[in-house]
Write an enzyme that holds these catalytic residues in place. Structure first.
Site, short mmCIF file in Angstrom:
data_model
loop_
_atom_site.label_atom_id
_atom_site.label_comp_id
_atom_site.label_asym_id
_atom_site.label_seq_id
_atom_site.Cartn_x
_atom_site.Cartn_y
_atom_site.Cartn_z
CB SER A 137 -0.88 0.01 1.25
OG SER A 137 -1.53 1.26 1.40
CE1 TYR A 150 -3.85 -1.82 5.91
CE2 TYR A 150 -3.33 0.42 5.17
CZ TYR A 150 -3.70 -0.89 4.88
OH TYR A 150 -3.90 -1.27 3.57
#
Ligand code: NDP
Ligand code: 8X3
Length: 250
Positions: A137, A150
């Site tokens: 990501s 995250y």
């Protein structure tokens, strides 16, 4: 890519689902994984052919290895692994974040991805060929406020990918990662535990990527000639400059 075998984790939704559709169009034989059996069955109907369905939680080490082991022998020679399963849970500062959310992200996004890789690898190693594409990501390239765990989980995916590429290089097994920015899927609904308006607001005015656009990029990574490795691909909506700078339409 016709008749190659691909295993996709997190195929029940979003990027995983769209990747399954894209690969099926190219004649790839699919092993579809996720926790929601009814969604896997719906996807199997949508893509047709004879996909293998494996229901397991990537956090459950034994279940991961049992699932891969349960494949019929003809399906064990996997050509392409798309390590896509993962989610964010919560968006909170470290001092108030929930430990359960942290466990879900580290155990799923990091350890789960590693377990699936380890379970699939023996067949690729024996064949001295194969390809692994991991879903990182933009959150693994830069950290944004309240996203420390995250973002850490995705930074771990980035570094695991780089190490894996080194380890598998002598065997000719290709390893790469794709790092999307904002993609409108179930991702934010999961992050905000079903709070739909809050989830929708994440994508307000940003012309977010679609799951299909990311699937096209994954397909590109998969279909280049075997002598080529797309090692690291960052894909953003044009309105997004990095993990925390956006040009939203007013
Ligand atoms: P979705 O929430 O739509 O899909 C997540 C998928 O992961 C689902 O199929 C879910 O299946 C599966 N999954 C989650 N946790 C587990 C688990 N513990 N065990 C097995 N399967 C699991 O999100 P996206 O499609 O957007 O996300 C796919 C990947 O892309 C993730 O790794 C995410 O981090 C990454 N990503 C997403 C971005 C975005 O903006 N949406 C941007 C950058 C990266 P089920 O619930 O059936 O188990
Ligand atoms: C998903 C992208 O910015 O919502 O990895 O964390 S973001």
């Amino acid at each position: 890519m016709k008749n190659k075998i691909a295993l996709i984790t997190g195929a029940t939704s979003g990027i995983g689902w769209a990747t399954a559709e894209r690969l099926a169009e190219a004649g790839v034989q699919l092993i579809l994984c996720g926790r929601r059996t009814e969604k896997l069955e719906a996807l199997a109907k949508a893509v047709g052919g004879n996909p293998q369905l494996l229901t397991f939680d990537v956090r459950d080490k034994a279940a991961v290895f049992q699932a891969v082991d349960s494949l019929p022998n003809a399906w064990k020679s996997i050509d392409l692994l798309v390590n896509n399963a993962g989610n964010a849970h919560g968006l909170d500062p470290v001092q108030t974040a929930s430990l359960e959310d942290w466990d879900a992200m580290i155990d799923g996004n990091v350890k789960g991805l590693m377990y699936v890789t380890k379970a699939v690898l023996p067949h690729m190693v024996a064949a001295k060929k194969g390809q692994i594409i991991n879903l990182g990501s933009i959150a693994g390239k830069e950290v944004y406020p309240n996203g420390s765990v995250y973002c850490s989980s995705k930074a771990a995916v980035d570094f695991f990918t780089r190490g894996l590429r080194i380890d598998l290089n002598p065997l000719g097994i290709r390893v790469g990662a794709i790092h999307p920015g904002l993609v409108e899927t179930e991702f934010s609904e999961v992050r905000f535990k079903g709070a739909q308006t809050r989830a929708k607001n994440v994508y307000e005015g940003i012309e977010a990527l679609t799951a299909e656009e990311v699937a096209d990029a994954i397909f590109y990574m998969a279909q280049v000639p075997e002598k080529v490795t797309i090692a690291d691909l960052v894909i953003l909506p044009t309105r997004q400059a990095n993990a925390y700078v956006n040009n939203r339409m007013k």
